[in-house]
Design a protein around this motif. Sequence first.
Motif, PDB file in Angstrom:
ATOM      1  N   ILE A  62       0.841  -1.211   0.000  1.00  0.00           N
ATOM      2  CA  ILE A  62       0.000   0.000   0.000  1.00  0.00           C
ATOM      3  C   ILE A  62       0.870   1.253   0.000  1.00  0.00           C
ATOM      4  O   ILE A  62       0.576   2.228  -0.692  1.00  0.00           O
ATOM      5  CB  ILE A  62      -0.961  -0.006   1.218  1.00  0.00           C
ATOM      6  CG1 ILE A  62      -2.027  -1.092   1.033  1.00  0.00           C
ATOM      7  CG2 ILE A  62      -1.603   1.357   1.427  1.00  0.00           C
ATOM      8  CD1 ILE A  62      -2.829  -1.395   2.282  1.00  0.00           C
ATOM      9  N   LEU A  63       1.962   1.229   0.754  1.00  0.00           N
ATOM     10  CA  LEU A  63       2.843   2.392   0.863  1.00  0.00           C
ATOM     11  C   LEU A  63       3.630   2.688  -0.417  1.00  0.00           C
ATOM     12  O   LEU A  63       4.034   3.813  -0.646  1.00  0.00           O
ATOM     13  CB  LEU A  63       3.839   2.201   2.016  1.00  0.00           C
ATOM     14  CG  LEU A  63       3.250   2.203   3.419  1.00  0.00           C
ATOM     15  CD1 LEU A  63       4.353   1.949   4.436  1.00  0.00           C
ATOM     16  CD2 LEU A  63       2.531   3.513   3.719  1.00  0.00           C
ATOM     17  N   ARG A  64       3.857   1.667  -1.224  1.00  0.00           N
ATOM     18  CA  ARG A  64       4.653   1.855  -2.439  1.00  0.00           C
ATOM     19  C   ARG A  64       3.942   2.752  -3.427  1.00  0.00           C
ATOM     20  O   ARG A  64       2.728   2.707  -3.567  1.00  0.00           O
ATOM     21  CB  ARG A  64       4.913   0.516  -3.109  1.00  0.00           C
ATOM     22  CG  ARG A  64       6.006  -0.216  -2.475  1.00  0.00           C
ATOM     23  CD  ARG A  64       6.480  -1.382  -3.331  1.00  0.00           C
ATOM     24  NE  ARG A  64       7.579  -1.974  -2.602  1.00  0.00           N
ATOM     25  CZ  ARG A  64       7.413  -2.814  -1.594  1.00  0.00           C
ATOM     26  NH1 ARG A  64       6.223  -3.210  -1.254  1.00  0.00           N
ATOM     27  NH2 ARG A  64       8.452  -3.267  -0.948  1.00  0.00           N
ATOM     28  N   ASP A  65       4.721   3.543  -4.151  1.00  0.00           N
ATOM     29  CA  ASP A  65       4.163   4.375  -5.221  1.00  0.00           C
ATOM     30  C   ASP A  65       3.666   3.494  -6.351  1.00  0.00           C
ATOM     31  O   ASP A  65       4.247   2.444  -6.640  1.00  0.00           O
ATOM     32  CB  ASP A  65       5.235   5.321  -5.778  1.00  0.00           C
ATOM     33  CG  ASP A  65       5.658   6.364  -4.769  1.00  0.00           C
ATOM     34  OD1 ASP A  65       4.852   6.689  -3.870  1.00  0.00           O
ATOM     35  OD2 ASP A  65       6.799   6.857  -4.873  1.00  0.00           O
ATOM     36  N   LYS A  66       2.619   3.954  -6.996  1.00  0.00           N
ATOM     37  CA  LYS A  66       2.129   3.249  -8.188  1.00  0.00           C
ATOM     38  C   LYS A  66       3.077   3.535  -9.338  1.00  0.00           C
ATOM     39  O   LYS A  66       3.596   4.633  -9.468  1.00  0.00           O
ATOM     40  CB  LYS A  66       0.724   3.708  -8.554  1.00  0.00           C
ATOM     41  CG  LYS A  66      -0.336   3.159  -7.656  1.00  0.00           C
ATOM     42  CD  LYS A  66      -1.709   3.482  -8.198  1.00  0.00           C
ATOM     43  CE  LYS A  66      -2.752   2.847  -7.307  1.00  0.00           C
ATOM     44  NZ  LYS A  66      -4.087   3.024  -7.817  1.00  0.00           N
ATOM     45  N   THR A  67       3.286   2.551 -10.162  1.00  0.00           N
ATOM     46  CA  THR A  67       4.112   2.694 -11.357  1.00  0.00           C
ATOM     47  C   THR A  67       3.256   2.294 -12.536  1.00  0.00           C
ATOM     48  O   THR A  67       2.630   1.229 -12.526  1.00  0.00           O
ATOM     49  CB  THR A  67       5.344   1.764 -11.283  1.00  0.00           C
ATOM     50  OG1 THR A  67       6.046   2.034 -10.077  1.00  0.00           O
ATOM     51  CG2 THR A  67       6.259   1.976 -12.461  1.00  0.00           C
ATOM     52  N   LYS A  68       3.219   3.127 -13.535  1.00  0.00           N
ATOM     53  CA  LYS A  68       2.429   2.815 -14.726  1.00  0.00           C
ATOM     54  C   LYS A  68       3.088   1.645 -15.459  1.00  0.00           C
ATOM     55  O   LYS A  68       4.303   1.600 -15.613  1.00  0.00           O
ATOM     56  CB  LYS A  68       2.353   4.036 -15.638  1.00  0.00           C
ATOM     57  CG  LYS A  68       1.362   3.875 -16.742  1.00  0.00           C
ATOM     58  CD  LYS A  68       1.163   5.157 -17.508  1.00  0.00           C
ATOM     59  CE  LYS A  68       0.105   4.916 -18.566  1.00  0.00           C
ATOM     60  NZ  LYS A  68      -0.219   6.115 -19.296  1.00  0.00           N
ATOM     61  N   VAL A  69       2.268   0.706 -15.892  1.00  0.00           N
ATOM     62  CA  VAL A  69       2.778  -0.478 -16.581  1.00  0.00           C
ATOM     63  C   VAL A  69       2.191  -0.564 -17.982  1.00  0.00           C
ATOM     64  O   VAL A  69       1.229   0.115 -18.319  1.00  0.00           O
ATOM     65  CB  VAL A  69       2.458  -1.765 -15.797  1.00  0.00           C
ATOM     66  CG1 VAL A  69       3.200  -1.786 -14.478  1.00  0.00           C
ATOM     67  CG2 VAL A  69       0.973  -1.926 -15.571  1.00  0.00           C
ATOM     68  N   ASP A  70       2.787  -1.427 -18.769  1.00  0.00           N
ATOM     69  CA  ASP A  70       2.359  -1.644 -20.142  1.00  0.00           C
ATOM     70  C   ASP A  70       1.020  -2.385 -20.141  1.00  0.00           C
ATOM     71  O   ASP A  70       0.946  -3.540 -19.725  1.00  0.00           O
ATOM     72  CB  ASP A  70       3.433  -2.453 -20.871  1.00  0.00           C
ATOM     73  CG  ASP A  70       3.102  -2.724 -22.328  1.00  0.00           C
ATOM     74  OD1 ASP A  70       1.998  -2.345 -22.779  1.00  0.00           O
ATOM     75  OD2 ASP A  70       3.947  -3.319 -23.010  1.00  0.00           O
ATOM     76  N   ALA A  71      -0.010  -1.734 -20.591  1.00  0.00           N
ATOM     77  CA  ALA A  71      -1.345  -2.343 -20.618  1.00  0.00           C
ATOM     78  C   ALA A  71      -1.429  -3.501 -21.606  1.00  0.00           C
ATOM     79  O   ALA A  71      -2.282  -4.378 -21.470  1.00  0.00           O
ATOM     80  CB  ALA A  71      -2.396  -1.291 -20.959  1.00  0.00           C
TER      81      ALA A  71
END
Length: 192
Positions: A62-71
Motif C-alpha cells: 500500500i505504501l509503495r508508489d504506483k508505477t504505470k505499466v504496459d497495458a
Amino acid sequence: MNKKLIILGSDKISNLYEKKLYEYKDIIIARDVSANIKRVLKLFIKRSIKLDALIKISYANILRDKTKVDADIKKIRNNAEILDICKKENINRIILFRCALIIKPKLFNSKIQLVNIHCSDLPSYPGLGTIHRAIKNKDFEQNACAHIITNHIDGGEILHKMKYTLDSKKTYIENENLAYETGYKLLIKYLI
C-alpha cells in the motif's frame, strides 16, 4: 533466435522492475495474473503465510508508489498459456520474478530452462513471507537465489546467490526493497 520469457507478479514491486526490463533484447515479458484474494485466503488457511507477515507485506505494498505499466503486456493465468508463448516465441529460458503461479516442470520441453528468482536465502527460507521470517529470526545475512524450478517449491538446484544484509534499524518496507532490488540484479544476470 532464442528468447527468454520473464514472468512477473502483479504487484507494485513487479511494476517497478517491468519498466526497467524493456531495455533488454530477446525477451518477452508477461504478467502472472493468477493470484487473487481467494488464493491468498487459501494460503493463509493452509498456514503457508502467517497473519503478521501478510499484514506487513500488504501494508508495504500500500505504501509503495504506483508505477504505470504496459497495458498490452501478455497476461498469464496458467501453465497452458505459458506453453503457448513458448511455442510461438521459441523460448529457451523462463525466469520467474515475484510470480505466484506454480509452474509444473513436467509440462515443459527439457530444452527450456526454468529458473525462479527467490529473494531470500535458500534452503533456509522457502515459500512466502520469507523476508518477514528472516527479520523475525534475526537472520540478517541473506541471499537472493536463482534456482531451477522443480516440483518442490523453492527446492531446486541453486544456480547462483547474491548477498545482501537486512537491517533491524530499518523499516520492513526498506528491508523488503533491498531484498527485491538484489533479486532484480540477479534477474539481470540471467538476461545478459
